[in-house]
Every structure is written in C-alpha cells, then in structure tokens.
Enzyme design. Sequence first.
Site, PDB file in Angstrom:
ATOM      1  N   HIS A   1      39.181  58.996  42.957  1.00  0.00           N
ATOM      2  CA  HIS A   1      39.585  57.643  43.360  1.00  0.00           C
ATOM      3  C   HIS A   1      40.665  57.126  42.417  1.00  0.00           C
ATOM      4  O   HIS A   1      41.832  57.083  42.781  1.00  0.00           O
ATOM      5  CB  HIS A   1      38.360  56.703  43.373  1.00  0.00           C
ATOM      6  CG  HIS A   1      38.692  55.312  43.789  1.00  0.00           C
ATOM      7  ND1 HIS A   1      38.137  54.215  43.177  1.00  0.00           N
ATOM      8  CD2 HIS A   1      39.535  54.839  44.735  1.00  0.00           C
ATOM      9  CE1 HIS A   1      38.623  53.120  43.756  1.00  0.00           C
ATOM     10  NE2 HIS A   1      39.466  53.477  44.707  1.00  0.00           N
TER      11      HIS A   1
ATOM     12  N   HIS B   1      33.484  52.829  40.115  1.00  0.00           N
ATOM     13  CA  HIS B   1      33.174  52.227  41.420  1.00  0.00           C
ATOM     14  C   HIS B   1      32.099  53.027  42.136  1.00  0.00           C
ATOM     15  O   HIS B   1      31.978  52.989  43.350  1.00  0.00           O
ATOM     16  CB  HIS B   1      34.446  52.125  42.272  1.00  0.00           C
ATOM     17  CG  HIS B   1      35.623  51.612  41.511  1.00  0.00           C
ATOM     18  ND1 HIS B   1      36.640  52.421  41.084  1.00  0.00           N
ATOM     19  CD2 HIS B   1      35.897  50.362  41.053  1.00  0.00           C
ATOM     20  CE1 HIS B   1      37.524  51.711  40.387  1.00  0.00           C
ATOM     21  NE2 HIS B   1      37.086  50.458  40.356  1.00  0.00           N
TER      22      HIS B   1
HETATM   23  S1  FES Z   1      37.520  55.597  39.823  1.00  0.00           S
HETATM   24 FE1  FES Z   1      35.715  56.614  40.515  1.00  0.00          FE
HETATM   25  S2  FES Z   1      35.049  55.428  42.151  1.00  0.00           S
HETATM   26 FE2  FES Z   1      36.817  54.429  41.479  1.00  0.00          FE
END
Ligand code: FES
Length: 181
Positions: free
Chosen positions: A105, A124
């Site tokens: 992500h 997140h």
């Molecule tokens: S950086 Fe891992 S879920 Fe957002």
Amino acid sequence: MLKEKKEASVAQVMTRRKILKAVCCAGAVAAVSSVALDKAGAALSGRTYPQVKIANIKNLPSGKTIKFDYPLTGRKNILVNLGCSAEGGAGADKSIVAYSMFCTHLGCAVDLDKESGMLVCECHQSIYDPKQSGKVVEGPAPNNLPMILLEIDKNGDIYAAGVAGLIYGLRNNLLDGEEIK
Ligand code: FES
C-alpha cells in the site's frame, strides 16, 4: 444513513477479527501453485538475483521469525517457519516462507501476527496470508506481498535466491528505482 454506516463498519471489524482469528494451520492449502520469479525485472536490470545465506533450518523452529535484508541493503524481509504447509514453501513440509516487509500500500512495515499466523501492516492494517504466497486478504493493499524465493541445501542452510513480485518503492528489485531512465 448513519445507522447503515455504523453497521457497515461493524461488519468490517467483524470480518477483520475473523481473519485474524484464523489459526495458521486450520485450513489446509487447497492447491499448491508455483511462484514465478521476477525474471522481467532481472532482465531489465541486466543482473541476476544473488544467492544469500539467511539461516540454518536447525535455528528455525515452528513459529520463529528471522529478519534479513534482500536483495538490496535496507530492503527488509521476514523469514518464518509457519509449522504447516504453505504455497511456495520450502523445506520437507513446505512450511518455510519469506516475504518483503514493505507493505504494497504505502510501504509501512508488515510483521507476523503470531496468533493468527497472518502478516499484518502496522499503518492501515492490510492483512496478507503467508500460506497463500502473500495474498492480500484484507485492507487497502493493492498487490500481494512479494515472496522471497528460498533454497535449502543438504546441510539445511537456507538461502534467499530471488523475488516474486515488485518490492514497494522500487521500479526494479535489483536497482534503486531512481537509476532507471
Ligand atoms: S501502508 Fe500498509 S496498509 Fe497502508
């Protein structure tokens, strides 16, 4: 409207709890598929993946993790003996796997949640399944976690020997992304 939103978020939390409650070896691996090495990236950079010793099988009992850099310095990965068969796993019972610790992500650190046996991102809360080649099972992560390919020799020495998937923040696993024009 507010009630609907609240119900949706309660449902999300329930799903997440259910995933995190999944015990590592509760579900057998349905199909074992091979994990393809990132040959395109290697060809693009004109380099091949190095073979780097990480550990010996004697020092990796079930549930233990070892962190290591590969293929570049500072690119942290996690080696784990899941204690149960995993897709693309190494060792006699295919229970040894390794993954990039950079979440796909936004690159935060992913670590093993020992209770569930899942790889969870601290930022997140993306959840990846180490038994299914790092497949995303929850959260905003757009891609599966890159798997580090392992080789084990007759002495039980475990080597990192390649990467399946692009590591977060790089345009090529074998070069700093900025070097590619
Ligand atoms: S950086 Fe891992 S879920 Fe957002």
